[in-house]
Design a protein around this motif. Structure first.
Motif, mmCIF file in Angstrom:
data_model
loop_
_atom_site.group_PDB
_atom_site.id
_atom_site.type_symbol
_atom_site.label_atom_id
_atom_site.label_comp_id
_atom_site.label_asym_id
_atom_site.label_seq_id
_atom_site.Cartn_x
_atom_site.Cartn_y
_atom_site.Cartn_z
ATOM 1 N N TYR A 1 -0.580 -5.336 -12.753
ATOM 2 C CA TYR A 1 0.446 -4.325 -12.499
ATOM 3 C C TYR A 1 0.533 -3.976 -11.014
ATOM 4 O O TYR A 1 -0.430 -4.143 -10.259
ATOM 5 N N HIS A 2 1.718 -3.478 -10.629
ATOM 6 C CA HIS A 2 1.905 -2.980 -9.274
ATOM 7 C C HIS A 2 1.493 -1.507 -9.275
ATOM 8 O O HIS A 2 2.234 -0.632 -9.735
ATOM 9 N N GLN A 3 0.287 -1.234 -8.783
ATOM 10 C CA GLN A 3 -0.303 0.088 -8.919
ATOM 11 C C GLN A 3 0.473 1.168 -8.163
ATOM 12 O O GLN A 3 0.587 2.307 -8.629
ATOM 13 N N GLU A 4 1.001 0.832 -6.978
ATOM 14 C CA GLU A 4 1.757 1.830 -6.219
ATOM 15 C C GLU A 4 2.991 2.277 -6.988
ATOM 16 O O GLU A 4 3.328 3.467 -7.022
ATOM 17 N N LEU A 5 3.665 1.330 -7.618
ATOM 18 C CA LEU A 5 4.848 1.666 -8.403
ATOM 19 C C LEU A 5 4.469 2.538 -9.590
ATOM 20 O O LEU A 5 5.164 3.520 -9.888
ATOM 21 N N ILE A 6 3.387 2.216 -10.251
ATOM 22 C CA ILE A 6 2.953 3.018 -11.395
ATOM 23 C C ILE A 6 2.638 4.448 -10.964
ATOM 24 O O ILE A 6 2.980 5.419 -11.653
ATOM 25 N N GLN A 7 2.000 4.606 -9.823
ATOM 26 C CA GLN A 7 1.704 5.950 -9.315
ATOM 27 C C GLN A 7 2.987 6.735 -9.073
ATOM 28 O O GLN A 7 3.079 7.924 -9.421
ATOM 29 N N VAL B 1 19.062 1.259 -0.526
ATOM 30 C CA VAL B 1 17.666 0.929 -0.800
ATOM 31 C C VAL B 1 16.771 2.084 -0.381
ATOM 32 O O VAL B 1 16.687 2.432 0.793
ATOM 33 N N VAL B 2 16.089 2.681 -1.342
ATOM 34 C CA VAL B 2 15.249 3.838 -1.089
ATOM 35 C C VAL B 2 13.830 3.417 -0.720
ATOM 36 O O VAL B 2 13.229 3.953 0.197
ATOM 37 N N LYS B 3 13.286 2.437 -1.451
ATOM 38 C CA LYS B 3 11.906 2.019 -1.201
ATOM 39 C C LYS B 3 11.704 0.587 -1.658
ATOM 40 O O LYS B 3 12.356 0.120 -2.597
ATOM 41 N N ILE B 4 10.792 -0.097 -0.982
ATOM 42 C CA ILE B 4 10.443 -1.473 -1.337
ATOM 43 C C ILE B 4 8.970 -1.518 -1.734
ATOM 44 O O ILE B 4 8.108 -0.971 -1.046
ATOM 45 N N TYR B 5 8.702 -2.190 -2.841
ATOM 46 C CA TYR B 5 7.329 -2.392 -3.314
ATOM 47 C C TYR B 5 6.988 -3.877 -3.175
ATOM 48 O O TYR B 5 7.194 -4.659 -4.107
ATOM 49 N N PRO B 6 6.488 -4.289 -2.032
ATOM 50 C CA PRO B 6 6.210 -5.723 -1.839
ATOM 51 C C PRO B 6 4.984 -6.157 -2.626
ATOM 52 O O PRO B 6 4.005 -5.414 -2.752
ATOM 53 N N HIS B 7 5.055 -7.339 -3.191
ATOM 54 C CA HIS B 7 3.892 -7.937 -3.834
ATOM 55 C C HIS B 7 3.117 -8.742 -2.802
ATOM 56 O O HIS B 7 3.684 -9.209 -1.812
ATOM 57 N N GLN B 8 1.833 -8.899 -3.028
ATOM 58 C CA GLN B 8 1.018 -9.699 -2.122
ATOM 59 C C GLN B 8 1.484 -11.148 -2.153
ATOM 60 O O GLN B 8 1.573 -11.766 -3.213
ATOM 61 N N ARG B 9 1.803 -11.678 -0.997
ATOM 62 C CA ARG B 9 2.246 -13.071 -0.913
ATOM 63 C C ARG B 9 1.043 -14.007 -0.870
ATOM 64 O O ARG B 9 0.069 -13.728 -0.179
ATOM 65 N N PRO B 10 1.086 -15.113 -1.602
ATOM 66 C CA PRO B 10 -0.038 -16.047 -1.554
ATOM 67 C C PRO B 10 -0.129 -16.738 -0.206
ATOM 68 O O PRO B 10 0.887 -17.135 0.372
ATOM 69 N N SER C 1 -5.123 -12.813 -10.968
ATOM 70 C CA SER C 1 -4.765 -11.597 -10.233
ATOM 71 C C SER C 1 -3.274 -11.461 -10.021
ATOM 72 O O SER C 1 -2.792 -10.390 -9.610
ATOM 73 N N GLY C 2 -2.523 -12.533 -10.269
ATOM 74 C CA GLY C 2 -1.075 -12.484 -10.096
ATOM 75 C C GLY C 2 -0.609 -12.806 -8.695
ATOM 76 O O GLY C 2 0.588 -12.761 -8.412
ATOM 77 N N VAL C 3 -1.541 -13.153 -7.798
ATOM 78 C CA VAL C 3 -1.150 -13.499 -6.426
ATOM 79 C C VAL C 3 -0.339 -14.794 -6.418
ATOM 80 O O VAL C 3 0.667 -14.918 -5.735
ATOM 81 N N VAL C 4 -0.780 -15.776 -7.225
ATOM 82 C CA VAL C 4 -0.044 -17.030 -7.395
ATOM 83 C C VAL C 4 0.607 -17.008 -8.764
ATOM 84 O O VAL C 4 -0.061 -16.737 -9.764
ATOM 85 N N SER C 5 1.888 -17.269 -8.827
ATOM 86 C CA SER C 5 2.630 -17.212 -10.091
ATOM 87 C C SER C 5 2.076 -18.233 -11.076
ATOM 88 O O SER C 5 1.769 -19.366 -10.707
#
Length: 280
Positions: free
Chosen positions: A82-88, A189-198, A276-280
């Motif tokens: 999960y994207h923890q920042e988004l959940i918070q 665009v209010v906010k961006i939740y970037p995922h960790q790029r591999p 971990s979801g870093v690599v699809s």
């Protein structure tokens, strides 16, 4: 609500209307994984003979495919990446009285499991046996549910663009966020939740490159026969080394995909790139 959302804005000077509802996508947004792909992996692991039915399911449409796959598999919602920042933020918005809705193209059974686990969503909009809730279909479902109330949407895919354009507030997530932002009005665009790029280290870890030196044993006959400087034998030995190494790496990747759910429950294996979801 207005102040809380604006506190996370990418531009503090930007003015945006308050919203009463926030709709959140699942695959690639709330999680870094794809529920359909993971369900297919589970199907391949537990009931591989059912893969023979996939062509027939696909011919009956994406909604039918998702329904059939979901009927034979379960997604372990507790271990998804999960994207923890988004959940918070979702918890904070809900505490401020904003309705939070999971709106996803994933099948309703999967979406319900996720919603029950996270305990942050007021309701769920998801695909069923008849309708694949994606793109315009999802927009129509959101508009019906919102019933004229201002809403925000968190998405990650190009299919989300119509929904983001119609939303009063747009939130972006995932690796495509920069591309999506270019297709939307800057003030939207209010906010961006970037995922960790591999990075290259993630791919090297996935391929277990550190295991390759074991295959250097294939070169021993070349040295033992004193043919190391002969072109043809040397070329054949190097080719064999690369072939064995690549097959080994492919096997590691294949196992990481099949074992993804077990790895996520392990203390250290959960940090592997796929788990971990870093690599699809």
């Amino acid at each position: 609500m207005r102040e809380r959302l604006m506190a996370g804005s990418t531009d503090e000077k930007r003015a945006s209307p308050a919203v009463e509802i926030v709709y959140v996508d699942l695959d690639g947004t709330l999680t870094t994984s794809d529920s359909l792909v993971e369900s297919l992996v589970t199907l391949a692991r537990k009931r591989p003979w059912l893969l023979l039915l996939l062509p027939a399911w696909v011919l009956r449409g994406k909604a039918y495919l998702k329904a059939r796959v979901a009927g034979y598999t379960t997604v372990e919602a507790s271990v998804l990446p999960y994207h923890q920042e988004l959940i918070q933020d979702l918890h904070a918005w809900r505490a401020d009285g904003v309705e939070v809705v999971l709106a996803t193209a994933a099948h309703h059974d999967i979406a319900t499991q996720v919603a029950e686990h996270l305990d942050v969503f007021d309701s769920v909009l998801a695909s069923d046996d008849q309708e694949n809730l994606r793109g315009q279909a999802k927009l129509a479902a959101i508009l019906r549910h919102a019933d004229g109330r201002p809403y925000g949407y968190v998405g990650d895919d190009t299919s989300d663009v119509p929904i983001l354009e119609a939303a009063n507030m747009a939130f972006l997530a995932g690796p495509r966020s920069d591309r999506l932002r270019g297709r939307l009005p800057q003030e939207a665009v209010v906010k961006i939740y970037p995922h960790q790029r591999p990075g290259y280290r993630d791919y090297l870890q996935l391929a277990r490159l550190h295991q390759w030196p074991k295959n250097l044993l294939l070169l021993i006959p070349l040295f033992a026969s004193q043919m190391v400087f002969e072109v043809t034998p040397a070329r054949m030995a190097i080719t064999a080394f690369l072939a064995f190494s690549l097959v080994a790496s492919g096997t590691y990747v294949f196992n990481d995909i099949l074992d993804v759910h077990a790895d996520r429950r392990h203390d250290t294996k959960k940090l592997r790139p796929v788990a971990s979801g870093v690599v699809s």
